[in-house]
Each structure stands twice: as structure tokens, then as C-alpha cells.
Design an enzyme around this catalytic site. Structure first.
Site, PDB file in Angstrom:
ATOM      1  NE  ARG A  95      59.972  65.780 113.695  1.00 33.57           N
ATOM      2  CZ  ARG A  95      59.457  66.511 114.717  1.00 33.57           C
ATOM      3  NH1 ARG A  95      59.128  66.003 115.856  1.00 33.57           N
ATOM      4  NH2 ARG A  95      59.403  67.969 114.681  1.00 33.57           N
TER       5      ARG A  95
ATOM      6  CD  GLU B  19      59.890  60.891 116.014  1.00 35.57           C
ATOM      7  OE1 GLU B  19      59.850  61.771 116.785  1.00 35.57           O
ATOM      8  OE2 GLU B  19      58.912  61.094 115.122  1.00 35.57           O
TER       9      GLU B  19
ATOM     10  NE  ARG C  12      49.871  58.640 118.873  1.00 35.44           N
ATOM     11  CZ  ARG C  12      50.737  59.303 119.638  1.00 35.44           C
ATOM     12  NH1 ARG C  12      51.363  60.592 119.694  1.00 35.44           N
ATOM     13  NH2 ARG C  12      51.547  58.430 120.645  1.00 35.44           N
ATOM     14  CG  HIS C  13      54.490  59.464 115.616  1.00 34.43           C
ATOM     15  ND1 HIS C  13      53.834  58.568 116.642  1.00 34.43           N
ATOM     16  CD2 HIS C  13      54.890  60.567 116.077  1.00 34.43           C
ATOM     17  CE1 HIS C  13      53.751  59.390 117.610  1.00 34.43           C
ATOM     18  NE2 HIS C  13      54.768  60.566 117.383  1.00 34.43           N
TER      19      HIS C  13
ATOM     20  CD  GLU D 130      52.724  67.372 120.621  1.00 31.31           C
ATOM     21  OE1 GLU D 130      52.836  66.492 121.440  1.00 31.31           O
ATOM     22  OE2 GLU D 130      53.243  67.851 119.881  1.00 31.31           O
TER      23      GLU D 130
ATOM     24  CB  SER E 135      55.089  71.472 120.308  1.00 37.17           C
ATOM     25  OG  SER E 135      54.850  70.245 120.642  1.00 37.17           O
TER      26      SER E 135
ATOM     27  NE  ARG F 208      50.849  63.809 115.336  1.00 37.57           N
ATOM     28  CZ  ARG F 208      51.439  63.742 116.174  1.00 37.57           C
ATOM     29  NH1 ARG F 208      51.131  64.416 117.220  1.00 37.57           N
ATOM     30  NH2 ARG F 208      52.518  62.766 116.273  1.00 37.57           N
TER      31      ARG F 208
HETATM   32  P1  ATP Z   1      54.671  63.683 119.285  1.00 35.13           P
HETATM   33  O1  ATP Z   1      55.095  63.637 120.872  1.00 35.13           O
HETATM   34  O2  ATP Z   1      53.168  63.379 119.014  1.00 35.13           O
HETATM   35  O3  ATP Z   1      55.602  62.508 118.902  1.00 35.13           O
HETATM   36  P2  ATP Z   1      56.488  65.662 119.065  1.00 35.13           P
HETATM   37  O4  ATP Z   1      56.396  66.481 120.129  1.00 35.13           O
HETATM   38  O5  ATP Z   1      57.634  64.942 118.885  1.00 35.13           O
HETATM   39  O6  ATP Z   1      55.128  65.022 118.673  1.00 35.13           O
HETATM   40  P3  ATP Z   1      56.975  68.192 117.822  1.00 35.13           P
HETATM   41  O7  ATP Z   1      58.417  68.286 117.556  1.00 35.13           O
HETATM   42  O8  ATP Z   1      56.318  68.898 118.621  1.00 35.13           O
HETATM   43  O9  ATP Z   1      56.506  66.697 117.622  1.00 35.13           O
HETATM   44  O10 ATP Z   1      56.238  68.588 116.229  1.00 35.13           O
HETATM   45  C1  ATP Z   1      55.479  69.769 116.087  1.00 35.13           C
HETATM   46  C2  ATP Z   1      54.192  68.998 115.458  1.00 35.13           C
HETATM   47  O11 ATP Z   1      54.377  68.373 114.394  1.00 35.13           O
HETATM   48  C3  ATP Z   1      53.549  68.050 116.647  1.00 35.13           C
HETATM   49  O12 ATP Z   1      52.907  68.602 117.387  1.00 35.13           O
HETATM   50  C4  ATP Z   1      52.770  67.146 115.691  1.00 35.13           C
HETATM   51  O13 ATP Z   1      51.480  67.838 115.194  1.00 35.13           O
HETATM   52  C5  ATP Z   1      53.458  67.206 114.291  1.00 35.13           C
HETATM   53  N1  ATP Z   1      54.458  65.798 114.204  1.00 35.13           N
HETATM   54  C6  ATP Z   1      55.645  65.705 114.874  1.00 35.13           C
HETATM   55  N2  ATP Z   1      56.154  64.544 114.671  1.00 35.13           N
HETATM   56  C7  ATP Z   1      55.570  64.076 113.813  1.00 35.13           C
HETATM   57  C8  ATP Z   1      55.242  62.652 112.921  1.00 35.13           C
HETATM   58  N3  ATP Z   1      56.350  61.709 112.987  1.00 35.13           N
HETATM   59  N4  ATP Z   1      54.313  62.583 112.201  1.00 35.13           N
HETATM   60  C9  ATP Z   1      53.405  63.193 111.994  1.00 35.13           C
HETATM   61  N5  ATP Z   1      53.406  64.594 112.769  1.00 35.13           N
HETATM   62  C10 ATP Z   1      54.288  64.960 113.490  1.00 35.13           C
HETATM   63 MG    MG Z   2      55.471  68.337 120.497  1.00 34.07          MG
END
Ligand code: ATP
Ligand code: MG
Length: 421
Positions: free
Chosen positions: A200, A202, A208-209, A344, A347, A395
Site C-alpha cells: 500500500r 499510503e 501500525r502501518h 483494528e 476487516s 498487527r
Molecule cells: P487501517 O484503517 O487500520 O489503516 P484498513 O482498514 O485500511 O486499516 P484493510 O484494508 O481493512 O485495512 O486491511 C485488512 C487488515 O490488514 C487490517 O485490518 C490491518 O490489520 C491490516 N493492514 C491494513 N493496512 C495495513 C498496513 N498499511 N500495515 C499493516 N497492516 C495493515
Molecule cells: Mg479495515
């Protein structure tokens, strides 16, 4: 008579007490030290070699394990030969004795050296066991392990968070998640899972990311509703805790973690209840917004007071969830999150499996159905009702080992600053 054996490892410390040299070495994968003992009166030459070994060296030692080990630092080994295979040519960037803890950046730059320390090794040993546990759970429950492409022709949810790359002159993307592929597979397989990386773009700098992270994804066909999916995820989490309790006591002890299996059934909070809870704890989040760190934390506190470490938040407004989630009426959706102590972890939800509704959803999100043609194709031929989840492996491990920063549980993390090593 004890059998003669050869051991290999790295020297963590050398102590000379009167006429005995103690060479402490990390010699195996089981998180323990071996204390190599050399007595001067038995072998003066070897004693001389032993006391001069440079810390950090790779060595080979032959000898025997005595029947009784009196050392507290690790299993004793009585050597009759020690060969230095290679010694450091530069100052060790990490204290080889492990007594002076390193800054996180140093640990990340020299992860391979940090792994010589039992504490660091325990994190990654435990991480591997979490993966084992997940795989075992899925196999027992009839899931097919799949490996979907990480180089893709279209982004999972579109938008700016995908990495693009040149693919022989065409633009390709690194997979943000296996979402579209695992759903397509539902047209031919009723249960799949994948444990793999996703990417990603981002521009976050949080604890946590990461820009590359690992996910445990599952997708299940012929479900009745989203609750079926939540149940599987709940069982998976409980399975991981049981598995670690049974198979990772050494790691947990080394890390000083007393694992507490979350109370089950996990609490289920609707999104609107969650907003109320967050507000009552002083969070400023408003109905219709995604839960931010502050509100996730606030909800976590309230749940903890009720005795729940793990809880689902379900029935999110469709507006803030991706196009593939099935709507519940006009405003709501069959999406859920699994949170654990204010973070989180996953999802998921029930997906839209009806072709025409799916196209409408894509348009409603301002996306172009043509970009998803390959995905939509799979919905033309008897796609069953289905749902699934994406669980963040990094996570989950971070929470289990009680670390504040996700980087501590990833060998070579990728964030905006870190591209090497
Ligand atoms: P957040 O809102 O915390 O940024 P997200 O809702 O964008 O997460 P999802 O697309 O739901 O993330 O991805 C499923 C799972 O993967 C998340 O619940 C999280 O545990 C993990 N995850 C997502 N993005 C990341 C990231 N950039 N780094 C680490 N773990 C991630
Ligand atoms: Mg999510």
C-alpha cells in the site's frame, strides 16, 4: 559415557573465572545459550584460545554435554576443541552480550545480528507459529490454500494507495490485497485462504502501518450472512491463542508474555453503538466517519472494562466501505471489523455477489466498471453468496507479543523511510 558431539554457533560472551573459561554461545534455534566450558588444567592451549575468542565470532566446538549442567545461563558443554570459523572484521553494531539494548533502528538495520538474541528470536519464532496455527486451522476446516498474483492489472479499490510499476511498457500495480482474486475464486471453490504480502502506497508514518505487510485472508462461499464469516474469524483467533499456549510456551516465557485467550463469544457492537461508546469516552468521532485511532482506542478501553479484549464492530455505513461489500438497505452494509484492545486487526464482510447490483455499487463509488471487467466476468456464472476477511498478520503478532511498534515484529520493514536492508 556422554557422546561426543560438534556444535556450531556465535559467541555472545566470554568469561574467565580463575582457571575456567566460559564461552557463551548461541548455538541453536531453540532460544537458549550454550555455555562452553574449558578448564585450564585439562587443556591449557584450548583455554588460551577460548579466552581470546572475539565476541561475535562464528565457532565450531567439539566435546560433550555433561550429565549435570550447573550453569544458569544455558546448557553446559565441555569442549575439547574449539575452532573459530570467522571473527568480526568490524566493531559489532549490537552489543554481542545483549546487555545493552539497541535502538529500534539499529535492530532493524542489523536484524540478522539481533536474531542472535533470544528475545528477538522469540518474536520471529512466535510469528512463524502464528502462521502455522492459521494454516492448520484452515486445513482442518477444508479451506484451499491459494496464491493470487501480486502484480496486477487493476488496483483492488482503485485510488491513490497503489504502487505502480512498469510492466513491459504497460502500467501494472502491486496488489493492495487479494480481495478481487479470492472473490473470483468463489465461482469455483467454496473456501479459500491465502497468507501473503500486500502493498500500500499510503503515506502513513504510524506505529501500525507499513507499506508492505502480510495478511491472512479467507473467503467463504454459500454463507447465509456476515455472521457466518465472523464466526470463522473468531474461531481462527481462538485457535491461534490455543496453539500458542500449547506450542510456544518457550517463546512466550522469553518475551515475558502471559497470553490471555480472549473472552468468547467476542462482543459484537454495531457501528452506531461503537460511535456512542467512543463519544461517551470523550472521542470526537461523528456518525458516518471511519473510526480513527483515538476512537478505536476509546472503544478498546470500554470493551476492556466489560472484559472483552476482542470485539467485532459490524453494520458500518456503506458509504465508508469498499464497493464489493453488500449493502444492508440504503445506508448500511454487511461489513465488519475485528478489533483487539483498541486496534483494528481485520476487516471483512458479506460481499455483493449479484452482477447488476455489483455494477451499480462500482458506479456509486465513482469507479468505472470497465476497469473491473476481468473481475465482473466471474460474477456471470452462478456466483454464490460469499464473504470473507483480511486479517493483518503483523498487527496480530504485534498485539500478541505486546509491542507498540509494528516494525518490531517484521524482519525488514518497508515504510516511507526504509527501503534497505
Ligand atoms: P487501517 O484503517 O487500520 O489503516 P484498513 O482498514 O485500511 O486499516 P484493510 O484494508 O481493512 O485495512 O486491511 C485488512 C487488515 O490488514 C487490517 O485490518 C490491518 O490489520 C491490516 N493492514 C491494513 N493496512 C495495513 C498496513 N498499511 N500495515 C499493516 N497492516 C495493515
Ligand atoms: Mg479495515
Amino acid at each position: 559415557m556422554a557422546l561426543k558431539t560438534t556444535i556450531y554457533g556465535w559467541v555472545a560472551n566470554v568469561k574467565v573465572l580463575k582457571k575456567i573459561a566460559f564461552v557463551e554461545a548461541i548455538t541453536n534455534n531453540d532460544l537458549t545459550y550454550t555455555v562452553i566450558v574449558v578448564k585450564k588444567e585439562q587443556n591449557p592451549e584450548l583455554w588460551e584460545t577460548a579466552r581470546e575468542i572475539e565476541l561475535g565470532s562464528a565457532i565450531k566446538a567439539s566435546g560433550t554435554y555433561p550429565e549435570k549442567s550447573i550453569s544458569k545461563r544455558g546448557r553446559e558443554f565441555h569442549a575439547d576443541d574449539i575452532v573459530v570459523l570467522n571473527s568480526p572484521i568490524d566493531v559489532m553494531p549490537l552489543d554481542p552480550t545483549g546487555k545493552t539494548p539497541a535502538q529500534i533502528d539499529t535492530n532493524l538495520n542489523y536484524r540478522y545480528l539481533a536474531l542472535r538474541f533470544p528475545e528477538q528470536r522469540a518474536i520471529f519464532s512466535l510469528r512463524a507459529k502464528v502462521v502455522n496455527a492459521c494454516r492448520e486451522f484452515f486445513i482442518k476446516n477444508g479451506f484451499l490454500e491459494v496464491h493470487t498474483p501480486k502484480i496486477c492489472g487493476a488496483g483492488a479499490e482503485g485510488g491513490a494507495t497503489v504502487f505502480t510499476l512498469d510492466y513491459f511498457g504497460r502500467t501494472a500495480f502491486l496488489a493492495q490485497s487479494p480481495q478481487l482474486y479470492k472473490q473470483m475464486l468463489m465461482a469455483g471453490v467454496s473456501r479459500v485462504y491465502e497468507i501473503g504480502p500486500y502493498f500500500r502506497a499510503e503515506k502513513f508514518s504510524t506505529a501500525r502501518h507499513l507499506n508492505e505487510s502480510w495478511g491472512v485472508d479467507a473467503e467463504i462461499a454459500f454463507i447465509e450472512d456476515a455472521e457466518d464469516v465472523m464466526n470463522v474469524l473468531e474461531k481462527l483467533i481462538l485457535y491461534v491463542f490455543d496453539y500458542l499456549q500449547e506450542n510456544a510456551s518457550k517463546e512466550l516465557e522469553t518475551l515475558g508474555v502471559s497470553l490471555k485467550k480472549p473472552r468468547s463469544p467476542f462482543k459484537r457492537l454495531s457501528y452506531s453503538e461503537a460511535i456512542e461508546v467512543a463519544s461517551s469516552q470523550g472521542s470526537r468521532v461523528k456518525y458516518g466517519e471511519d473510526l480513527d485511532t483515538e476512537s478505536e482506542f476509546a472503544i478498546g478501553k470500554a470493551m476492556e472494562e466489560e472484559g472483552y479484549d476482542a470485539y467485532f464492530i459490524y453494520e458500518y455505513p456503506w458509504e465508508i466501505k469498499p464497493f464489493y461489500i453488500m449493502r444492508k438497505g440504503n445506508e448500511l452494509s454487511f461489513a465488519f471489523d475485528l478489533d483487539y484492545r483498541g486496534l483494528e486487526l481485520a476487516s471483512g464482510g458479506q460481499r455483493e455477489h449479484r452482477y447488476h447490483e455489483l455494477i451499480k455499487n462500482i458506479k456509486d463509488k465513482g469507479l468505472n466498471p470497465e476497469s473491473f471487467a476481468f473481475y465482473l466476468e466471474a460474477f456471470k456464472y452462478g456466483m454464490p453468496p460469499h464473504g470473507g476477511f483480511g486479517l493483518g498478520l503483523d498487527r496480530l503478532v504485534m498485539k500478541i507479543v505486546n509491542k507498540k511498534n509494528i516494525r518490531e515484529v517484521v524482519l525488514f520493514p518497508r515504510d516511507r523511510q526504509r527501503l534497505v536492508p
